[in-house]
Design an enzyme around this catalytic site. Structure first.
Site, mmCIF file in Angstrom:
data_model
loop_
_atom_site.group_PDB
_atom_site.id
_atom_site.type_symbol
_atom_site.label_atom_id
_atom_site.label_comp_id
_atom_site.label_asym_id
_atom_site.label_seq_id
_atom_site.Cartn_x
_atom_site.Cartn_y
_atom_site.Cartn_z
ATOM 1 N N ASP A 85 -7.120 -1.289 -4.576
ATOM 2 C CA ASP A 85 -8.132 -0.854 -3.377
ATOM 3 C C ASP A 85 -9.269 0.154 -4.262
ATOM 4 O O ASP A 85 -10.381 0.223 -4.001
ATOM 5 C CB ASP A 85 -7.552 -0.443 -2.089
ATOM 6 C CG ASP A 85 -6.780 -1.368 -1.403
ATOM 7 O OD1 ASP A 85 -6.894 -2.926 -1.722
ATOM 8 O OD2 ASP A 85 -5.709 -1.150 -0.980
ATOM 9 N N ASP A 101 0.871 -1.331 0.095
ATOM 10 C CA ASP A 101 0.014 0.115 0.144
ATOM 11 C C ASP A 101 0.934 1.414 -0.043
ATOM 12 O O ASP A 101 2.108 1.484 0.549
ATOM 13 C CB ASP A 101 -1.040 0.147 1.179
ATOM 14 C CG ASP A 101 -1.963 -1.268 1.178
ATOM 15 O OD1 ASP A 101 -2.336 -1.388 0.232
ATOM 16 O OD2 ASP A 101 -2.276 -1.714 2.276
#
Length: 213
Positions: A180, A146
């Site tokens: 995401d 991420d």
């Protein structure tokens, strides 16, 4: 909209997602934070071993394995479901949203399956790409990368504020990735426009030639 167009959307999103993850993984120290625009858009490198918000099925490797296998099954079923949506003649909006959701799931699945095999550990040293099988983990035990961080509001709440008075407050705090974002955009758009997107075209089922393009 044809099935090959949906596949092109998926490939495009996965390519962008993986390219950014490779760049972050091989260029950033773990936890490194780089400002892009002002103080509200940053690249912050972290890794996620579990589900959303860091939740885990268990503390052991079995939980991680189960989660990755579940993701794999969900992606395989997702391709089958997307093909059915095209065959049944659903709208372009529904197909695009389905493609985004599936692309996001596939992007994070690639991390979970392979990253432990091809990257060294990210800690005090920047990770390196290594020969297959010489990385930090085993097959199906990779960590999801991420990096996108948007702290749009970063302040301290006044003392009079109920319950959280005097505490630091950050909005939006989660760190996420392109995959995401694709899932979120697909799901939210589908929910908002579900009555319009989930309607079928009048021609109903389509021929194999029409589906493939």
């Amino acid at each position: 909209m044809k099935y090959r167009h949906a596949i092109l959307i998926i490939l495009f999103v996965v390519l962008i997602d993986q390219a950014l993850k490779f760049y972050i993984k091989t260029s950033f120290y773990y936890g490194e934070d780089v400002t892009i625009l002002g103080s509200w858009f940053r690249l912050r490198f972290i890794e996620n071993e579990g589900m959303a918000f860091g939740m885990k099925l268990s503390e052991g490797s079995a939980g991680k394995l189960i989660l990755t296998l579940f993701r794999l099954c969900a992606v395989v079923f997702g391709f089958f479901l997307l093909k059915r949506i095209v065959v049944k003649g659903y709208t372009k909006g529904a197909i695009v949203c389905g493609s985004l959701i599936l692309a996001g799931a596939l992007g994070n699945l690639i991390d979970s399956i392979f990253y432990g095999l091809i990257f060294t550990e990210s800690s005090f040293h920047i990770a390196k790409l290594v020969p297959f099988g010489q990385g930090y983990g085993d097959l199906f035990h990779g960590r999801v990368v991420d990096m996108l961080y948007f702290p749009l509001i970063d302040t301290k709440l006044p003392d009079w504020f109920p319950f959280w008075g005097g505490k630091d407050f950050v909005f939006f705090e989660p760190v996420f990735n392109i995959a995401d974002a694709a899932i979120s955009v697909g799901v939210i758009t589908l929910l908002v426009f579900q009555r319009k997107f989930l309607a079928k075209h009048e021609h109903g089922h389509r021929t194999p030639a029409e589906i493939q393009g």
